[in-house]
Design an enzyme around this catalytic site. Structure first.
Site, mmCIF file in Angstrom:
data_model
loop_
_atom_site.group_PDB
_atom_site.id
_atom_site.type_symbol
_atom_site.label_atom_id
_atom_site.label_comp_id
_atom_site.label_asym_id
_atom_site.label_seq_id
_atom_site.Cartn_x
_atom_site.Cartn_y
_atom_site.Cartn_z
ATOM 1 N N GLY A 1 59.386 48.526 36.400
ATOM 2 C CA GLY A 1 59.043 48.796 35.450
ATOM 3 C C GLY A 1 59.495 47.337 34.164
ATOM 4 N N GLU B 1 64.258 51.394 46.355
ATOM 5 C CA GLU B 1 63.861 50.172 44.362
ATOM 6 C C GLU B 1 64.993 50.882 43.942
ATOM 7 O OE1 GLU B 1 60.031 51.975 43.987
ATOM 8 O OE2 GLU B 1 60.629 53.630 43.421
ATOM 9 N N SER C 1 58.708 46.079 40.279
ATOM 10 C CA SER C 1 57.556 44.742 40.848
ATOM 11 C C SER C 1 57.146 43.979 41.158
ATOM 12 C CB SER C 1 58.957 44.481 39.074
ATOM 13 O OG SER C 1 59.168 45.164 37.729
ATOM 14 N N GLY D 1 54.120 50.116 41.558
ATOM 15 C CA GLY D 1 54.471 51.155 40.197
ATOM 16 C C GLY D 1 52.899 50.430 39.653
ATOM 17 N N GLY D 2 53.250 49.649 38.257
ATOM 18 C CA GLY D 2 52.043 49.302 37.227
ATOM 19 C C GLY D 2 50.945 48.122 38.021
ATOM 20 N N ASN E 1 52.236 53.955 43.965
ATOM 21 C CA ASN E 1 52.810 55.815 43.046
ATOM 22 C C ASN E 1 52.716 54.538 41.608
ATOM 23 O OD1 ASN E 1 54.826 57.448 41.833
ATOM 24 N ND2 ASN E 1 55.956 56.190 41.704
ATOM 25 N N TRP E 2 51.235 55.965 41.332
ATOM 26 C CA TRP E 2 50.798 56.080 39.901
ATOM 27 C C TRP E 2 51.518 56.759 38.894
ATOM 28 C CZ3 TRP E 2 45.202 57.152 41.253
ATOM 29 C CH2 TRP E 2 44.329 56.354 41.687
ATOM 30 N N LYS E 3 52.372 57.288 39.375
ATOM 31 C CA LYS E 3 53.368 57.930 38.427
ATOM 32 C C LYS E 3 52.630 58.795 37.227
ATOM 33 C CE LYS E 3 56.772 54.441 39.338
ATOM 34 N NZ LYS E 3 57.300 53.353 38.002
ATOM 35 N N GLU F 1 63.546 58.076 38.823
ATOM 36 C CA GLU F 1 62.233 58.350 37.674
ATOM 37 C C GLU F 1 62.609 60.405 37.351
ATOM 38 O OE1 GLU F 1 58.818 56.753 37.086
ATOM 39 O OE2 GLU F 1 59.783 55.135 37.090
ATOM 40 N N HIS G 1 62.340 59.790 44.022
ATOM 41 C CA HIS G 1 61.989 59.112 43.303
ATOM 42 C C HIS G 1 63.409 58.705 42.108
ATOM 43 C CE1 HIS G 1 60.261 55.624 40.435
ATOM 44 N NE2 HIS G 1 59.584 54.884 41.363
HETATM 45 P P1 13P Z 1 57.001 49.015 38.946
HETATM 46 O O1 13P Z 1 56.157 48.187 40.923
HETATM 47 O O2 13P Z 1 55.799 49.812 38.068
HETATM 48 O O3 13P Z 1 57.740 48.408 38.757
HETATM 49 O O4 13P Z 1 57.723 50.582 39.903
HETATM 50 C C1 13P Z 1 58.215 50.423 40.703
HETATM 51 C C2 13P Z 1 58.054 51.613 41.440
HETATM 52 O O5 13P Z 1 58.871 53.021 40.838
HETATM 53 C C3 13P Z 1 57.452 52.582 42.802
HETATM 54 O O6 13P Z 1 57.521 53.517 42.712
#
Ligand code: 13P
Length: 249
Positions: free
Chosen positions: A173, A167, A213, A234-235, A9-11, A97, A95
């Site tokens: 993050g 999640e 994470s 994510g990251g 998930n590149w956000k 967010e 998600h």
């Molecule tokens: P991180 O891997 O950056 O913690 O993000 C997780 C996430 O929200 C994937 O959708």
């Protein structure tokens, strides 16, 4: 055996050029990888570049969100049909967010899930508790409510492609990963809710990903859990080497 799905998930990161650069480096690193399914979810504007770059490879492309209506006066929104038309096969729905910053409710998540399934996309429905809920001992209630409402009025037949991602919001993050045991317990509970909504057989086949994470250093231990059917990253998915290392845990 449930085939694991390792999803990025590149956000709100990367441009089309950076998307192409990523795939140029990433694809050779995973080209012989058959054990798991691989998915990358860039932002809307990067979808055509990603689909083009991944054409003929073992990497699928998905979106990070969608609207539940087929079309209409919904400024800024994108429909399931549009996603399919550019070559997406998957879509992340609900998600944390989206829930936290854009007011997405359990009911909206349900509308989106229904529309994605109806259109033939594979939705990844996200659930997870925030830190205050975990500390107040409310994790199970929250996960039950989110699943119950997300799965509402969807038949097992319609839900066939559904994937769920657990999640925990406190792990996103923050560098604080859930322990494999903690994630496993949450996945069991989610699987139980899926069994209530769709039946035992469906629940036994449902893939439940862990997100929060996930890094090359902790992926192996998480993926070793029988209850964990993949990762939503994510990251650590933004760098081709790091995401390839997670894929190959
Ligand atoms: P991180 O891997 O950056 O913690 O993000 C997780 C996430 O929200 C994937 O959708």
């Amino acid at each position: 055996m449930r085939k694991k799905l390792i999803a990025a998930n590149w956000k709100m990161f990367k441009t089309p050029d950076e998307t192409r650069d990523f795939f140029r480096e990433f694809l050779p690193l995973v080209s012989d990888h058959e054990r798991d399914e691989i998915l990358v979810c860039p932002s809307f504007v990067n979808l055509p570049a990603a689909v083009e770059a991944a054409k003929g490879s073992n990497v699928a492309i998905g979106a990070q969100d969608m609207h539940w209506e087929k079309q209409g006066a919904f400024t800024g929104e994108t429909s399931a049909g549009m996603l399919l038309a550019v070559g997406c096969t998957h879509v992340i729905v609900g998600h944390s967010e989206r829930r936290q910053y854009f007011g997405e409710t359990d009911d909206i998540v349900n509308f989106k899930l229904k529309a994605a399934l109806e259109a033939g996309l594979t939705p990844i429905a996200c659930v997870g508790e925030v830190l205050e809920e975990r500390e107040a001992g409310l994790t199970e209630d929250v996960l039950r409510r989110q699943c119950l409402r997300a799965f509402h009025a969807i038949s097992a037949k319609k839900a066939a492609k559904l994937v769920v991602a657990y999640e925990p919001v406190w792990a996103i993050g923050t560098g604080k990963t859930a322990t494999p045991q903690l994630a496993s317990d949450a996945h069991l509970l989610i699987r139980g809710e899926a069994a209530k909504a769709f039946g035992e057989e469906f629940a036994g086949q449902l893939r439940i990903l862990y997100g929060g994470s996930v890094k090359p250093e902790n992926a192996k231990a998480l993926m070793a859990e029988a209850e964990i059917d993949g990762a939503l990253v994510g990251g650590a998915s933004l760098d081709p080497k790091s995401f390839a290392a997670i894929v190959k845990y």
